[in-house]
Design an enzyme around this catalytic site. Structure first.
Site, mmCIF file in Angstrom:
data_model
loop_
_atom_site.group_PDB
_atom_site.id
_atom_site.type_symbol
_atom_site.label_atom_id
_atom_site.label_comp_id
_atom_site.label_asym_id
_atom_site.label_seq_id
_atom_site.Cartn_x
_atom_site.Cartn_y
_atom_site.Cartn_z
ATOM 1 N N ARG A 175 -19.251 94.662 -39.903
ATOM 2 C CA ARG A 175 -18.934 95.971 -40.499
ATOM 3 C C ARG A 175 -19.478 97.127 -39.653
ATOM 4 O O ARG A 175 -19.876 98.167 -40.184
ATOM 5 C CB ARG A 175 -19.459 96.085 -41.928
ATOM 6 C CG ARG A 175 -19.116 94.919 -42.827
ATOM 7 C CD ARG A 175 -17.648 94.623 -42.884
ATOM 8 N NE ARG A 175 -17.348 93.460 -43.720
ATOM 9 C CZ ARG A 175 -16.131 92.947 -43.838
ATOM 10 N NH1 ARG A 175 -15.111 93.431 -43.149
ATOM 11 N NH2 ARG A 175 -15.925 91.903 -44.618
ATOM 12 N N GLU A 298 -21.879 84.285 -50.753
ATOM 13 C CA GLU A 298 -20.811 84.227 -49.749
ATOM 14 C C GLU A 298 -21.048 83.126 -48.722
ATOM 15 O O GLU A 298 -20.954 83.336 -47.513
ATOM 16 C CB GLU A 298 -20.649 85.586 -49.057
ATOM 17 C CG GLU A 298 -20.204 86.679 -50.012
ATOM 18 C CD GLU A 298 -19.834 87.993 -49.342
ATOM 19 O OE1 GLU A 298 -20.413 88.301 -48.293
ATOM 20 O OE2 GLU A 298 -18.967 88.686 -49.880
ATOM 21 N N ARG A 342 -16.519 89.530 -61.832
ATOM 22 C CA ARG A 342 -17.488 89.446 -60.728
ATOM 23 C C ARG A 342 -18.619 90.455 -60.898
ATOM 24 O O ARG A 342 -19.762 90.193 -60.502
ATOM 25 C CB ARG A 342 -16.741 89.690 -59.405
ATOM 26 C CG ARG A 342 -17.649 89.929 -58.231
ATOM 27 C CD ARG A 342 -16.881 90.016 -56.936
ATOM 28 N NE ARG A 342 -17.669 90.705 -55.926
ATOM 29 C CZ ARG A 342 -17.251 90.949 -54.691
ATOM 30 N NH1 ARG A 342 -16.049 90.562 -54.308
ATOM 31 N NH2 ARG A 342 -18.020 91.577 -53.829
ATOM 32 N N LYS A 366 -27.426 96.221 -54.530
ATOM 33 C CA LYS A 366 -26.485 97.241 -54.043
ATOM 34 C C LYS A 366 -26.315 98.332 -55.098
ATOM 35 O O LYS A 366 -26.507 98.080 -56.287
ATOM 36 C CB LYS A 366 -25.130 96.607 -53.726
ATOM 37 C CG LYS A 366 -25.156 95.694 -52.515
ATOM 38 C CD LYS A 366 -23.754 95.266 -52.085
ATOM 39 C CE LYS A 366 -23.850 94.320 -50.888
ATOM 40 N NZ LYS A 366 -22.543 93.921 -50.343
ATOM 41 N N ASP A 371 -19.053 96.112 -54.527
ATOM 42 C CA ASP A 371 -19.374 96.059 -53.103
ATOM 43 C C ASP A 371 -19.104 97.380 -52.396
ATOM 44 O O ASP A 371 -18.095 97.491 -51.695
ATOM 45 C CB ASP A 371 -18.559 94.936 -52.439
ATOM 46 C CG ASP A 371 -19.056 94.614 -51.046
ATOM 47 O OD1 ASP A 371 -20.163 95.054 -50.701
ATOM 48 O OD2 ASP A 371 -18.338 93.916 -50.299
ATOM 49 N N GLU A 399 -17.766 100.702 -44.496
ATOM 50 C CA GLU A 399 -16.886 99.539 -44.549
ATOM 51 C C GLU A 399 -15.593 99.817 -45.322
ATOM 52 O O GLU A 399 -14.507 99.459 -44.875
ATOM 53 C CB GLU A 399 -17.650 98.371 -45.198
ATOM 54 C CG GLU A 399 -16.786 97.151 -45.431
ATOM 55 C CD GLU A 399 -17.558 95.987 -46.047
ATOM 56 O OE1 GLU A 399 -18.794 96.081 -46.200
ATOM 57 O OE2 GLU A 399 -16.911 94.979 -46.373
ATOM 58 N N TRP A 559 -11.331 88.220 -54.471
ATOM 59 C CA TRP A 559 -11.108 89.049 -53.295
ATOM 60 C C TRP A 559 -9.722 89.688 -53.352
ATOM 61 O O TRP A 559 -9.299 90.334 -52.403
ATOM 62 C CB TRP A 559 -11.240 88.222 -51.996
ATOM 63 C CG TRP A 559 -12.665 87.878 -51.647
ATOM 64 C CD1 TRP A 559 -13.794 88.273 -52.307
ATOM 65 C CD2 TRP A 559 -13.111 87.073 -50.551
ATOM 66 N NE1 TRP A 559 -14.916 87.752 -51.698
ATOM 67 C CE2 TRP A 559 -14.525 87.010 -50.615
ATOM 68 C CE3 TRP A 559 -12.465 86.394 -49.516
ATOM 69 C CZ2 TRP A 559 -15.295 86.294 -49.693
ATOM 70 C CZ3 TRP A 559 -13.224 85.681 -48.601
ATOM 71 C CH2 TRP A 559 -14.632 85.635 -48.682
HETATM 72 C C1 GCV Z 1 -22.984 90.947 -44.538
HETATM 73 C C2 GCV Z 1 -19.552 92.403 -48.230
HETATM 74 C C3 GCV Z 1 -19.167 92.591 -46.792
HETATM 75 C C4 GCV Z 1 -19.782 91.494 -45.933
HETATM 76 C C5 GCV Z 1 -21.294 91.515 -46.138
HETATM 77 C C6 GCV Z 1 -21.599 91.316 -47.619
HETATM 78 C C7 GCV Z 1 -23.076 91.401 -47.935
HETATM 79 O O1 GCV Z 1 -18.944 91.277 -48.753
HETATM 80 O O2 GCV Z 1 -17.768 92.614 -46.689
HETATM 81 O O3 GCV Z 1 -19.435 91.747 -44.602
HETATM 82 O O4 GCV Z 1 -21.929 90.532 -45.370
HETATM 83 O O5 GCV Z 1 -20.942 92.326 -48.356
HETATM 84 O O6 GCV Z 1 -23.493 92.478 -48.326
HETATM 85 O O7 GCV Z 1 -23.770 90.421 -47.796
#
Ligand code: GCV
Length: 695
Positions: A175, A298, A342, A366, A371, A399, A559
């Site tokens: 990103r 993830e 989610r 976050k 996201d 992003e 997604w």
């Molecule tokens: C580093 C999102 C982003 C991913 C990122 C993830 C995270 O899914 O698209 O690129 O991975 O967040 O914060 O872990």
């Protein structure tokens, strides 16, 4: 014509907001009486940096212009300041007494007495505080303040003000939109790129004091001895600017690096492996900050594989680092397959473990529950977890917000989150207050220190190795604003932008107003042309640039765009009410009730919490079917207005920088139109179906 930051040979924009070109005489004059002598304490790396900063910046700002007056500036810790002034007289006591705690600082003017030379002091009890005070004083000069207005007392709101780099060891950046990684692993530890120090200086200038060097999707090799030796060199450079180094680690490192057959956090061999690694690390980097961990998220490995919890995993690492003063920052970005919502996952995963984490663990959350969308309501873990330290994670890299192309000032977005009242301990329990009390709501009950031992705000970096550092001449504004808000969330975001503009583009009032008129409305514009009314995650899959609301396939349900917007003939939006997913009840009352009721839910969050009928009349008097296209049109118009305003500034800005920004604003305006062209017909096709069904 503005000539600041013209690159001076390193490329356009390289100086960031620290170009420090000559002040116009009227702004420089009030400072001259103090410039007879500048005495700065030396002897630690941070103090030496402060001293160098004075020399470099004063030369830039005042050059060899009019003669300085008889007075002085003194910067240091209390003993130095007193000694320099010749003992602790009554007047000196007012310069050094009652200082802010920790890395806070005071900028004070000696009381004027007949025959006295004017004196300005930057005082702190710590060397880092002196450095921050130095930057604050130089900022005041560079932005055209008068000395009396620079007098201040400041204490950082949180202890860890951190940039998280998502840099991979091969030099790519997840990103990242500003070139390749800053860290030149192939050259280290022998060759030390001067950029490391320039980066650290820029960070320190806005109070950033921690940097995590590598991607949270972490390669195990980062913990190899070979890499640790390289990292020690970077850490040494950052240390001189008051910055502690952190690393992201892979939970399976004991298997992949250590040759063990398990990474079970309760296994003695695993515990021993991490302890030995910690010893090795601290032998090389005595002030190493700690680990950032993305686990069971993830596809990243974590404690779940061994039937263990997030707390088990985090605590094992925390014990390994604890005796050295290190901390573990355990991310709460978790979700999984087959969920109904989610957005509820992190809360569901972490709430049961509130209170189980070691004191040197912070859970990093976050700002929103999905996201880093253009707009999200605050993450429900803020205000919910009472007994755990919570850090905020913002994303400085854009992003989902036009990446390296769109001019979007994120300060107002972060401010909306920081100012949000969670009601965790009654009215006034804002996210900012929670964060400085250590994140957990119980912290608000403590009356002692304003800053809890483990309090922090992190930002996912937008920095790379391109000349501008961040992908365009405007993107550094978000790096700047991130640092300033992490230091003091009460700052006004337009005031922050003004500071940045004055230091980057010039101090002329008309110029500052003109540039502010471009950046100030840019976030709301972006929300309107991408995701009005809190639509979310309708970007093109994987790279997340541009619109794709119809995206309905792909490996994961959560997604897909259609999973989030839920458009059908009945309406639009994700129903997270009590009759829907129930997501609203992850918030405290009365916030939960406010969001649950379509009548009281703030319109800016409407489609996040409600599936809204197309014919529902909104506050504008328009139905949703009318409002949505109107919002997209408003966003496009705003993007075009930003470009027009920039065009009008051409006579005031040097042609190269003007053209570089205009090229970005052209892309932004065209992209805004694309969003409108794709999203409006797509969503209105559902509204039309609804009208047909009704007729
Ligand atoms: C580093 C999102 C982003 C991913 C990122 C993830 C995270 O899914 O698209 O690129 O991975 O967040 O914060 O872990």
């Amino acid at each position: 014509m503005s000539s600041r930051n013209n690159g001076k040979g390193r490329g356009l924009g390289y100086e960031l907001w620290l170009g420090r070109s000559a002040l116009p005489p009227d702004l420089g004059a009030p400072w001259l009486p103090f410039l007879g002598e500048v005495k700065v304490e030396r002897g630690t790396a941070a103090l030496d940096s402060a001293s160098a900063e004075f020399a470099r910046s004063l030369e830039g700002l005042f050059g060899t212009g009019p003669e300085a007056g008889p007075g002085s500036i003194i910067a240091g810790r209390p003993a130095f300041v007193e000694q320099t002034l010749g003992g602790k007289s009554a007047a000196n006591g007012t310069l050094t007494g009652g200082l802010p705690p920790g890395d806070g600082f005071a900028i004070r003017l000696a009381p004027a007495a007949a025959g006295d030379k004017p004196r300005l002091a930057v005082v702190s009890t710590t060397d880092r505080g002196v450095l921050y005070g130095t930057f604050a004083l130089l900022r005041a000069m560079a932005t055209g303040m008068r000395p009396e207005a620079a007098v201040s007392e400041e204490t950082p709101a949180v202890s860890f003000r951190m940039l998280d780099h998502w840099d991979n060891l091969d030099g790519s950046i997840e990103r990242g939109y500003a070139g390749r990684s800053l860290w030149k692993w192939g050259e280290l530890p022998v060759k030390v790129d001067p950029r490391y120090a320039d980066y650290a200086r820029a960070c320190a200038s806005v109070g950033i004091n921690a940097s995590c060097l590598n991607n949270v999707n972490a390669a195990c090799e980062i913990l190899s001895t070979e890499y640790l030796e390289k990292i020690a060199v970077i850490a040494g450079v950052l240390r001189a600017w008051g910055i502690r180094t952190f690393l992201s680690v892979n939970f399976s490192s004991p298997i992949k690096m250590g040759g063990l057959n398990t990474a079970d956090p309760l296994d003695p061999a695993v515990i021993a492996w991490w302890s030995a690694k910690a010893r090795e690390l601290y032998a090389l980097i005595p002030d190493f900050g700690g680990f950032v961990v993305k686990a069971d998220s993830e596809g990243q490995p974590g404690p779940f594989a061994y039937g263990r919890t997030h707390a088990d995993g985090a605590n094992m690492l925390a014990r390994a680092l604890g005796s050295f003063g290190g901390i573990v920052i355990w991310r709460a970005f978790v979700y999984g397959h087959g969920e109904t919502d989610r957005a509820k996952k992190a809360w569901a995963n972490f709430m049961p473990h509130d209170g189980e984490f070691e004191p040197n663990v912070a859970v990093q959350v976050k700002n929103g529950a999905i996201d880093f969308q253009p707009r999200e309501p605050v993450h429900p873990l803020f205000g919910s977890m009472e007994k755990s330290s919570l850090f905020m994670e913002f994303q400085v890299t854009q992003e989902y917000l036009g990446q390296g192309n769109h001019v979007v000032y994120l300060g107002p977005m972060w401010k909306e989150i920081l100012d949000f009242d969670t009601h965790a301990r009654g009215k006034g329990s804002t996210v900012a207050r929670l964060l400085s009390a250590g994140g957990g709501a119980e912290g608000l009950d403590r009356e002692s220190a304003p800053v809890a031992p483990l309090s922090g705000i992190a930002g996912v970096s937008n920095i790379g190795d391109d000349a501008t550092w961040c992908g365009s001449l405007f993107h550094p504004l978000n790096w700047y604003a991130f640092g300033r808000l992490a230091w003091d969330p009460s700052l006004d975001t337009d005031a922050i932008a003004r500071e940045w503009i004055a230091q980057t583009w010039g101090t002329d009032r008309g110029l500052i107003d003109g540039i502010l008129a471009v950046v100030s409305p840019s976030w709301e514009a972006c929300v309107d042309y991408m995701t009005p009314l809190c639509l979310h995650h309708i970007m093109r899959e994987h790279h997340h640039y541009g619109p794709d609301p119809a995206f309905d396939a792909g490996e994961r349900e959560d997604w897909r765009s259609t999973y989030y917007h839920r458009a059908d003939s009945a309406g639009l939006g994700f129903d997270r009410t009590r009759t829907g997913s129930g997501g609203v009840d992850q918030y405290r009352k009365p916030v939960a009730d406010l969001f649950d009721d379509i009548e009281t839910c703030p319109e800016k969050y409407l489609l996040w919490f409600h599936h809204v009928p197309w014919d529902r009349v909104l506050s504008s008097g328009m139905t949703l079917a009318q409002e949505l296209p109107a919002r997209y049109a408003r966003g496009v118009a705003a993007a075009e207005r930003m470009r027009e305003r920039w065009r009008a500034l051409a006579p005031r800005i040097d042609p190269a920088r003007h053209a570089a920004v205009l090229a970005k604003l052209d892309i932004q305006a065209a992209d805004a139109k694309e969003w409108e062209a794709v999203c409006v017909p797509y969503f209105l096709s559902f509204a039309k179906a609804s009208a047909k069904e009704l007729s």
